[in-house]
Design a protein around this motif. Sequence first.
Motif, short mmCIF file in Angstrom:
data_model
loop_
_atom_site.label_atom_id
_atom_site.label_comp_id
_atom_site.label_asym_id
_atom_site.label_seq_id
_atom_site.Cartn_x
_atom_site.Cartn_y
_atom_site.Cartn_z
N UNK A 49 0.82 -1.21 0.00
CA UNK A 49 0.00 0.00 0.00
C UNK A 49 0.85 1.26 0.00
N UNK A 53 0.63 4.24 -2.74
CA UNK A 53 0.29 5.63 -2.43
C UNK A 53 1.42 6.57 -2.84
N UNK A 56 1.31 7.24 -6.48
CA UNK A 56 0.29 8.23 -6.85
C UNK A 56 0.75 9.64 -6.47
N UNK A 57 1.30 9.79 -5.26
CA UNK A 57 1.70 11.13 -4.81
C UNK A 57 2.79 11.68 -5.71
N UNK A 61 0.72 12.33 -9.16
CA UNK A 61 0.26 13.58 -8.58
C UNK A 61 1.14 14.77 -8.84
N UNK A 69 1.14 20.37 -17.45
CA UNK A 69 1.24 21.84 -17.37
C UNK A 69 2.03 22.38 -18.56
N UNK A 130 4.66 0.18 5.56
CA UNK A 130 5.42 1.42 5.79
C UNK A 130 6.66 1.12 6.61
N UNK B 135 -5.99 1.20 5.47
CA UNK B 135 -4.65 0.97 4.95
C UNK B 135 -3.66 1.73 5.81
N UNK B 136 -2.44 1.19 5.94
CA UNK B 136 -1.43 1.98 6.63
C UNK B 136 -0.97 3.05 5.66
N UNK B 137 -0.65 4.20 6.18
CA UNK B 137 -0.36 5.32 5.30
C UNK B 137 -1.62 6.02 4.84
N UNK B 140 -1.15 9.64 3.83
CA UNK B 140 -0.56 9.81 2.50
C UNK B 140 -1.62 9.61 1.42
N UNK B 141 -2.56 8.71 1.69
CA UNK B 141 -3.63 8.46 0.71
C UNK B 141 -4.46 9.72 0.49
N UNK B 143 -3.44 12.76 0.82
CA UNK B 143 -2.58 13.66 0.03
C UNK B 143 -2.59 13.24 -1.44
N UNK B 144 -2.50 11.91 -1.68
CA UNK B 144 -2.47 11.41 -3.05
C UNK B 144 -3.76 11.76 -3.78
N UNK B 147 -3.91 15.26 -4.85
CA UNK B 147 -3.11 15.61 -6.02
C UNK B 147 -3.72 15.04 -7.29
N UNK B 148 -4.48 13.94 -7.18
CA UNK B 148 -5.15 13.42 -8.37
C UNK B 148 -6.28 14.36 -8.80
N UNK B 150 -6.28 17.37 -9.12
CA UNK B 150 -5.81 18.43 -10.01
C UNK B 150 -6.17 18.12 -11.46
N UNK B 151 -6.17 16.82 -11.81
CA UNK B 151 -6.41 16.46 -13.21
C UNK B 151 -7.79 16.87 -13.68
N UNK B 174 -0.85 25.14 -11.05
CA UNK B 174 0.32 25.71 -10.37
C UNK B 174 0.02 25.92 -8.89
N UNK B 177 -0.25 22.53 -6.96
CA UNK B 177 1.07 21.92 -6.78
C UNK B 177 1.88 22.65 -5.71
N UNK B 180 0.62 22.00 -2.18
CA UNK B 180 0.70 20.63 -1.71
C UNK B 180 1.95 20.41 -0.87
N UNK B 197 1.43 6.75 10.62
CA UNK B 197 0.79 7.34 9.45
C UNK B 197 -0.70 7.09 9.44
#
Lengths: 181, 364
Positions: A49, A53, A56-57, A61, A69, A130, B135-137, B140-141, B143-144, B147-148, B150-151, B174, B177, B180, B197
């Motif tokens: 996992x 992640x 993706x980041x 991302x 861009x 992790x 999920x661990x993290x 972070x998920x 955050x991910x 950022x997705x 943005x698309x 811009x 990003x 973030x 996490x």
Amino acid sequence: MSFMGFVLSAVAVASALGVVFNRNPLYSAFHLIVNLLAMAGVYSVLDAHFLAVTQVVVYAGAIMVLVLFVLMLLNLKAGSGRKLGIFRPLCAIAVACSVVTTVYPAVESNFKDLSLHELQEKAWRSEGTVKAVGEELYGRYVRQFELSSLVLLIGIVGAVTLSKRKEGKIGPREGGLGGGK
Amino acid sequence: MELGILLIKVFVVMNVSLVLASLCTWLERKGSALIQDRVGANRAGAFVESKRWYLKPALPVIRAMGWLGVINTLMCDSLKGLWKEDFVPEGASKFLHALAPVIAVLPIMLAFAVLPLAPDFTLGGYTIHPRVAAIDGGLLFVLAMGSVAVYGVAIAGWTGNNKFSLLGALRAAAQMMSYELPMGLVFVALIVVYGTLDVYSIVEGQQKLLWGFIPMWGIVLQPVGFVVLLLAGMAETKRGPFDLPEAESELVAGYFTEYSGMKFLLFWLGEFAEIALFALLLALLFFGGWDIPWVTLPQGAWWAALIGHIVLMTKVVFFCVLQIVIRWTLPRFRYDQLMNMGWKMLLPVALANLVITAVLKVAL
């Protein structure tokens, strides 16, 4: 690997082909995003996992947003690139072959005596991936990790030096929040 | 049974995000009217009449909701969106034009999946963890997914096929990003403080008391981190003083200039879901989640979990209101001010905060 894993792998391969065969660079970039997300899905099916992640980041991302861009800023038209000769595809095939022949033996020698199931077991036992990734990175591979961060630092310094404007030319407007200079 | 529990959890979490988003819509419509000394939506349903006897008891409630603008914002607006013409600009890819609003909403809804909505509890012999994916993290998920998202904006701006949309999309990409980075650094500092996490473990780490009387909330241990995250998060939601991507005085409506009907409303839904998500994050990471200071509820009881959920949602609604009030109070930044603030102010402060946190963690 489960059914989901095969579906995601098929998506990854199809989108990778899409990256190569699209005439419009922006569509290629979209396919690359799909490819990276599908790879993240494959990682998460394999219970990695944290890796998923992070993929993706970092890639989907951050890096691909920058690529998109720039492509949108340039506003390229479809098929505006040069015609492909025979030389470039040959180069690409050679590079692909060399990557496969370098990576495959390393992967096989490391994981030969471990089945996929055992790998997943290992990941679960070390209290989530992790912690496992962290222990590997800062334990066994700490020198390689630090060296690659040094390479990245050199890259950042190089990029800043190359993109720095000469003094006296027109710069961005001053007087923002920090009061400019 | 396991699958059934999972499906119920998916249903509940989706509804929590949608209800919070629609609550934000109403708060925005009626709250902005209050702030600007207007009346706001107060007609639809306010004078409803019926001769049916079984509708009689419900009439005062419907009238009150109409008078408060609830019916107007939640029903009339969305129905209007459904019936409007769905316009696709000439030369745009139909597929991408339809895909963009979906990508703007979907990652935000997915991010709710890893966030706990109440403490764990036992019901009928089953231990229930009130989050869809443990999920661990998990941090972070979130955050991910941010950022997705943005698309959605980038694709929307590009398929608009005009300069205003494109400029809005470039600004948005811009901006998102840039902000973030400080956001991620604040998350890292929090991970250093609580040593995990996992969002659930972070909330549990905040239930203890510091020196016996101060609750160990994130705001106490990471005050600088809270300020940085509040600013960066508001910039991530592309609202108010940070709404450069849709600055109507310069860019018509920015990246969704060419969108109409339900697709346009989907962008708004994504925006309000983002507000709710961000409020939930602030409540979970900095304000102890379901923690009431100096009160210990029994572990695992369903009524304790219910009280915890209500406490958490109260905090979430507070932060939704805070964001909406800020959005209707402050004027828009200039673009260079926005970039300066992100890169020259928030990023160094977040980095210094991280270094100081790490040093203190090792020293203490």
